[in-house]
Design an enzyme around this catalytic site. Structure first.
Site, short mmCIF file in Angstrom:
data_model
loop_
_atom_site.label_atom_id
_atom_site.label_comp_id
_atom_site.label_asym_id
_atom_site.label_seq_id
_atom_site.Cartn_x
_atom_site.Cartn_y
_atom_site.Cartn_z
N LYS A 61 -17.58 22.76 28.18
CA LYS A 61 -16.61 23.23 29.17
C LYS A 61 -15.21 22.72 28.81
O LYS A 61 -15.05 21.57 28.38
CB LYS A 61 -17.02 22.71 30.56
CG LYS A 61 -16.19 23.24 31.71
CD LYS A 61 -16.68 22.65 33.03
CE LYS A 61 -15.91 23.15 34.23
NZ LYS A 61 -16.33 22.50 35.49
N SER A 136 -16.97 25.95 39.14
CA SER A 136 -15.97 26.27 38.15
C SER A 136 -16.53 26.47 36.75
O SER A 136 -15.91 27.12 35.92
CB SER A 136 -14.93 25.16 38.10
OG SER A 136 -15.54 23.95 37.68
N SER A 160 -19.94 22.48 40.63
CA SER A 160 -19.54 23.32 39.49
C SER A 160 -20.56 23.45 38.36
O SER A 160 -20.37 24.27 37.47
CB SER A 160 -18.23 22.83 38.90
OG SER A 160 -17.18 23.26 39.71
#
Ligand code: GLN
Length: 467
Positions: A61, A136, A160
């Site tokens: 990420k 997210s 997330s």
């Protein structure tokens, strides 16, 4: 032919060890899949054409710092930022030979539940590209579910890792706070942020957790963790599972979600678990409100470092103050700006006690409420997300509706507890996620239960339209 949609990291590693594929062949197979499907899914913000290592690939990420590879956190203010050092988690992956495929999309500074807050455009759900992959960490989720990475790292502040795993139909673990280093990770809310694994199944998830977890002298909140046990058992004998009624009957949970979660709970019982009802009334009622004071308060402080002077975007201005203001005006999107304002307000003198101070007391109450429940149960279960994947644009204009999507993931995050999503089944052709939460350092219990349930549920992780 390497089937990147189905191949687990463990199976990829077995092929590699047996000499049936080379590390380069594996890497190329994922690059080819990215070339084919990423234009539609937009899981990646940056793809590495090559990277060193002898092992299998991994995606990371974009809030997680990677030396020499752009790390934007989904924000324009970091569009030109290339870290000069590795985060501890990236370094640990490298040390095990894992090869970086690329950096995955995220809501700006990990603030959001759909990736629609990314400055670089949203990712899409591999099950239905008209829908969000969650957020997210929607980029990592879309990458793993869409066959663009065997596994990935995510970060979880209020859901997330877990929520995107639910919406895309795979496994994601938010570890106990303090088990995984945050060193070199772009900070959002430091008392909540945790890095964790995103994987196709529970065994891969457990293995990746074992790679990244443990004390790091560069993050003083980290501790040594119990040795990770790769799960093998297929029963749940002796396990006490609590079903918090507020988290399973909350307003807004879709009937299809409830049905899939109920079925999973019945399966758990048939595997030998003792299932009983429990209650977390205040955690559910006040969790989201409490989170939206604590997280923005910490964010308003953490984002203060982006000043245009040292790294990242710099806009013009007649003097330092004007340069700073223009940089932040141009570099931050609406959601970080909204949270900086909420957080600054909650911390301002005269309001500090009423907002931030009170939120901290509520947080303690949430922790205690969970601790009481874990006196009687080894773990608790609920839906991860109240809904299946929603359409792009459906909630983007309504921050409150977006925040409420985290109703069920936030309370345990506030309490610092580990939580894992496994796919429970489908509702209207879209994945439903089951959330397993345990007391601090109970990752091995989550792996054991998750693995047994996963075997019994038999969910096919390959999105129907890609089979
Ligand atoms: N959706 C939540 C938020 O917007 C949680 C995000 C996260 O865990 N990083 O803050």
């Amino acid at each position: 032919m390497i089937d990147t949609l189905r191949l687990t990291a463990e199976a990829a590693n077995d092929l590699l060890t047996a000499g049936e594929v080379s590390s380069d062949e594996l890497f190329s197979a994922y690059l080819a899949a990215i070339g084919e499907r990423d234009p539609e899914l937009h899981a990646y913000l940056h793809v590495c054409d090559d990277s060193p290592g002898e092992g299998i690939p991994i995606a990371i990420k974009d809030v997680i710092g990677t030396k020499g590879v752009p790390t934007t956190a989904g924000s324009k203010i970091l569009e030109n930022y290339v870290p000069v050092f590795d985060s501890t988690v990236a370094a640990r992956c490298k040390a095990r030979g894992l090869r970086l495929l690329g950096k995955t999309n995220t809501d700006e500074f990990a603030m959001g539940s759909s990736t629609e807050n990314s400055a670089y455009g949203p990712s899409r759900n591999p099950w239905d590209p008209a829908r969000v992959p969650g957020g997210s960490g929607g980029g990592s989720a879309a990458a793993v579910s869409g066959g663009l990475a065997p596994w990935a790292l995510g970060s979880d502040t209020g859901g997330s890792i877990k929520q995107p795993a639910a919406l895309c139909g795979h496994v994601g673990l938010r570890p106990t706070y303090g088990t995984v280093s945050r060193y070199g990770v772009v900070a959002f809310a430091s008392s909540l942020d945790q890095v964790g694994p995103v994987a196709k199944n529970v065994r891969d998830c457990a293995f990746l957790y074992s790679v990244i977890a443990g004390r790091d002298e560069n993050d003083s909140t980290t501790v040594d963790v119990p040795a990770v046990e790769l799960p093998t058992l297929e029963d749940l004998k002796g396990l006490r599972i609590g079903v918090p009624k507020e988290m399973n009957e909350a307003e807004g949970i879709e009937p299809g979600v409830t049905a899939a979660v109920r079925a999973a709970i019945e399966l758990a019982e048939s595997l030998g678990a003792e299932v009983g009802e429990c209650s977390l009334p205040r955690s559910v009622e006040y969790g989201v409100a409490c989170y939206y004071l604590v997280a923005p308060a910490e964010a308003s402080s953490n984002l203060g470092r982006y000043d245009g002077a040292r790294y990242g975007l710099r806009s013009d201005g007649a003097d330092f103050r004007e340069m700073l203001m223009n940089t932040r005006h141009d570099g931050f999107g609406d959601e970080p700006k909204r949270r900086i304002m909420i957080g600054t307000y909650a911390l301002s003198s005269g309001y500090y006690d009423a907002y931030y101070g009170k939120a901290q007391r509520v947080r303690t109450m949430i922790r205690r409420e969970h601790a009481d429940v874990f006196e009687k149960f080894d773990l608790i279960v609920s839906p991860t997300s109240p809904t299946v994947a929603f359409k792009l644009g459906e909630k983007a204009g309504n921050p409150l509706a977006m925040y409420l999507n985290d109703l069920l993931t936030i309370p345990s995050c506030m309490a610092g507890l580990p939580g894992m999503n496994i796919p429970a089944g489908l509702s209207e052709g879209l994945p439903v996620g089951l959330q397993l939460i345990g007391p601090q350092f109970s990752e091995n219990t989550l792996f054991r239960a998750g693995h047994a349930l996963e075997q019994a549920i038999g969910f096919d992780i390959v999105p129907e339209r890609l089979r």
